[in-house]
Scaffold this motif. Sequence first.
Motif, PDB file in Angstrom:
ATOM      1  N   PHE A 158     -31.569 -60.166 -29.467  1.00 56.48           N
ATOM      2  CA  PHE A 158     -32.287 -61.268 -30.122  1.00 56.48           C
ATOM      3  C   PHE A 158     -33.516 -61.760 -29.360  1.00 56.48           C
ATOM      4  N   THR A 159     -33.341 -61.928 -28.064  1.00 58.69           N
ATOM      5  CA  THR A 159     -34.408 -62.582 -27.302  1.00 58.69           C
ATOM      6  C   THR A 159     -35.687 -61.762 -27.326  1.00 58.69           C
TER       7      THR A 159
ATOM      8  N   ARG B 272     -37.263 -61.437 -30.995  1.00 63.21           N
ATOM      9  CA  ARG B 272     -38.031 -62.606 -31.442  1.00 63.21           C
ATOM     10  C   ARG B 272     -39.440 -62.648 -30.874  1.00 63.21           C
TER      11      ARG B 272
ATOM     12  N   GLU C  49     -36.470 -62.824 -42.858  1.00 62.47           N
ATOM     13  CA  GLU C  49     -35.608 -63.209 -41.736  1.00 62.47           C
ATOM     14  C   GLU C  49     -35.364 -62.039 -40.796  1.00 62.47           C
ATOM     15  N   PRO C  50     -35.301 -62.297 -39.498  1.00 65.01           N
ATOM     16  CA  PRO C  50     -34.941 -61.228 -38.559  1.00 65.01           C
ATOM     17  C   PRO C  50     -33.548 -60.673 -38.885  1.00 65.01           C
TER      18      PRO C  50
ATOM     19  N   TYR D 243     -30.651 -60.234 -37.501  1.00 63.47           N
ATOM     20  CA  TYR D 243     -29.834 -60.590 -36.338  1.00 63.47           C
ATOM     21  C   TYR D 243     -28.465 -59.910 -36.397  1.00 63.47           C
TER      22      TYR D 243
ATOM     23  N   ARG E 178     -25.744 -61.047 -36.432  1.00 56.88           N
ATOM     24  CA  ARG E 178     -24.685 -61.875 -35.826  1.00 56.88           C
ATOM     25  C   ARG E 178     -25.089 -63.324 -35.990  1.00 56.88           C
ATOM     26  N   SER E 179     -24.087 -64.173 -36.208  1.00 52.76           N
ATOM     27  CA  SER E 179     -24.408 -65.595 -36.209  1.00 52.76           C
ATOM     28  C   SER E 179     -24.679 -65.992 -34.760  1.00 52.76           C
ATOM     29  N   PRO E 180     -25.384 -67.102 -34.554  1.00 55.56           N
ATOM     30  CA  PRO E 180     -25.691 -67.481 -33.169  1.00 55.56           C
ATOM     31  C   PRO E 180     -24.395 -67.550 -32.370  1.00 55.56           C
TER      32      PRO E 180
ATOM     33  N   GLU F  55     -29.297 -70.147 -28.382  1.00 58.86           N
ATOM     34  CA  GLU F  55     -29.617 -69.193 -29.448  1.00 58.86           C
ATOM     35  C   GLU F  55     -29.987 -69.920 -30.751  1.00 58.86           C
ATOM     36  N   VAL F  56     -29.319 -71.012 -31.013  1.00 60.72           N
ATOM     37  CA  VAL F  56     -29.656 -71.804 -32.203  1.00 60.72           C
ATOM     38  C   VAL F  56     -31.079 -72.362 -32.064  1.00 60.72           C
TER      39      VAL F  56
ATOM     40  N   ARG G 261     -33.745 -69.485 -32.495  1.00 62.72           N
ATOM     41  CA  ARG G 261     -33.911 -69.083 -33.897  1.00 62.72           C
ATOM     42  C   ARG G 261     -34.716 -70.130 -34.656  1.00 62.72           C
TER      43      ARG G 261
ATOM     44  N   LEU H  37     -38.490 -69.934 -33.975  1.00 60.85           N
ATOM     45  CA  LEU H  37     -39.184 -68.839 -34.655  1.00 60.85           C
ATOM     46  C   LEU H  37     -39.520 -69.225 -36.095  1.00 60.85           C
ATOM     47  N   GLU H  38     -38.599 -69.933 -36.740  1.00 59.41           N
ATOM     48  CA  GLU H  38     -38.825 -70.298 -38.142  1.00 59.41           C
ATOM     49  C   GLU H  38     -39.793 -71.483 -38.271  1.00 59.41           C
TER      50      GLU H  38
ATOM     51  N   GLY I 253     -34.945 -68.032 -23.604  1.00 66.16           N
ATOM     52  CA  GLY I 253     -35.119 -67.445 -24.935  1.00 66.16           C
ATOM     53  C   GLY I 253     -35.974 -68.311 -25.844  1.00 66.16           C
TER      54      GLY I 253
ATOM     55  N   MET J 276     -39.688 -68.017 -24.704  1.00 61.06           N
ATOM     56  CA  MET J 276     -40.319 -66.738 -25.058  1.00 61.06           C
ATOM     57  C   MET J 276     -40.894 -66.741 -26.464  1.00 61.06           C
ATOM     58  N   VAL J 277     -40.299 -67.488 -27.361  1.00 66.06           N
ATOM     59  CA  VAL J 277     -40.839 -67.579 -28.720  1.00 66.06           C
ATOM     60  C   VAL J 277     -42.235 -68.194 -28.675  1.00 66.06           C
TER      61      VAL J 277
END
Lengths: 210, 366
Positions: free
Chosen positions: A64-65, A68, A191-192, A194, A196-198, B47-48, B51, B54-55, B88, B91-92
């Motif tokens: 993911f990292t 993105r 949407e990417p 992914y 997997r859920s976070p 991670e939340v 994400r 990014l959006e 993380g 980095m976005v």
Amino acid sequence: MILGIDTSLGTAVAAITRDGEVLADEQSANPLGHAEVIGDLLRRATAAAPAPAHVAIGMGPGPFTGLRVGIATARVYALGRGIPVVPVPSHDGIALGILLADALTGVDTPRFAVVTDARRREFAYSVYDGIDDDGLPIRITDAALSPRDELDQRLADLEAARCDATSVSAAMIALAAARALDAGRSLAGAEPLYLRSPDVVAAHPPKRVS
Amino acid sequence: MDAPLVLGIETSCDETGIGIVRGRQLLSNTIASSMDEHARYGGVVPEVAARAHLEALQPSIDAALAEAGVTLADLDAVAVTSGPGLAGALMVGVGAAKGLAVALDKPLYAVNHLVGHIAADILDAEAGELEYPTVALLVSGGHTSLLLVRDLTSDVELLGETMDDAAGEAFDKVARLLKLPYPGGPEIDRAAASGDPTAIRFPRGLSRASDMASHRYDFSFSGLKTAVARWVEQHEAAGQSVPVADVAASFREAVVDVLVTKALDACARHGVPRLLLGGGVIANKRLRDVALERAEAAGVAVRIPPLRLCTDNGAMIAALAAELISSGRPPSTLAFGADSTLPVTEIQVAEDPDAVPPAVRPGAPA
Ligand SMILES: [Zn+2]
């Protein structure tokens, strides 16, 4: 002109003409360090080609990292240039490369699965079978995750040969986008991928301290 | 060129901040927060947050440009937070900033988030010039730092920082102990309103005489959190109901006391009669009130930027870059990454020795 960007495995930036001539193909195989290298790769690739009309983005799957970083760079580059983005599943780019290479050497490509590392003792895989009239790989199953030790059985059930990939060509991402644009098709959502859920632990009651 | 028009991108924690400034003039401070998404986890989930960044990027950039009434082509430079923060998430923003800088062929300034919190102050048109040196206390859910600022663009020294939890994190954790929702700061405040701050004497971390040699300006809040937990458990074990208001008020008092005491001690020992407060926890009224009251008694002038500039935001990042440009500093190269532990002494990262700074018209107001 189409700019392609993918950071699902390494970091790759390419520029191709709408009919597929590669004008720039910049990459770093380092599976980390996407954020560090993407700016220079992007600057070199864009300097080597006329201004792009579209930005093709590899949407994963991938760790993911890093994934993105490429999507953020591509989206905001496109915003800065006032041009649209074209999302492409990263496995489609890999599959297109395999199919074109086989076509060049006259090999008949059997049904195959693109397999990439998904960390956490899992692989990501997508199954393809040939190329269609638009010149795009025919995706039989969308990208999914499999525990590493179950993958071969799953692929046997799908009668798909296993093709492990450790890099993605941004030129192939851009080419898939060019062909999708020509055919008026969309290959992926915004949407990417992914898959997997976070990775989170839901709130639990505080631990006792005494 | 007039004062430089800079767009700043900030993604170090759970706020996607896009700010636009012209020198010291604030044109837009657009913030998209993923806080609500973290509520059910009781804290920021990296991670939340990543994400959500990014959006939120594109809509936030569009909104900021619209509010500022400028176009991307008008910009003189792009600025971004390189660190410290969640890797993380950072980095976005770094990827986005590089994409924008290359697309526009504009210089890029990669800057330090903590120094950005100080730079927020110069956007306050009403406040008058920031005087140096000043002590700065930055308190949020992600950091608790005490700094000595001799110059915003060239000389910031770390006096101390938290050894474990950030103060804001301590509020969140104690709120959970007291079965209050996330985020904990406002909830503890609400609960504390009717409580007695002197009801329970909770420990002040790293405040003993024996701590003064090596941790005089450092903070520790995990022992305090444990002390609150133990106090609550003992009451529950004894079958007594927990006086939430008193616990909240006493806990908050312990945090505020140690923050203000150490900040004013730093002012006194460095002979600096100026204290700048920043970070999201400054929204806590009790902290502001105690700081103002005790600073006045100590002869220390306190500056507090407007609260919407105290929480994480892109305007402060843009403001810091605008100051760097005005002081003639060249932009960064494109070869930097996210540095989750970037030291506060690194105000700008990856400064490019071969680049020339964007021209600023001599005599132009900074
Ligand atoms: Zn902050």
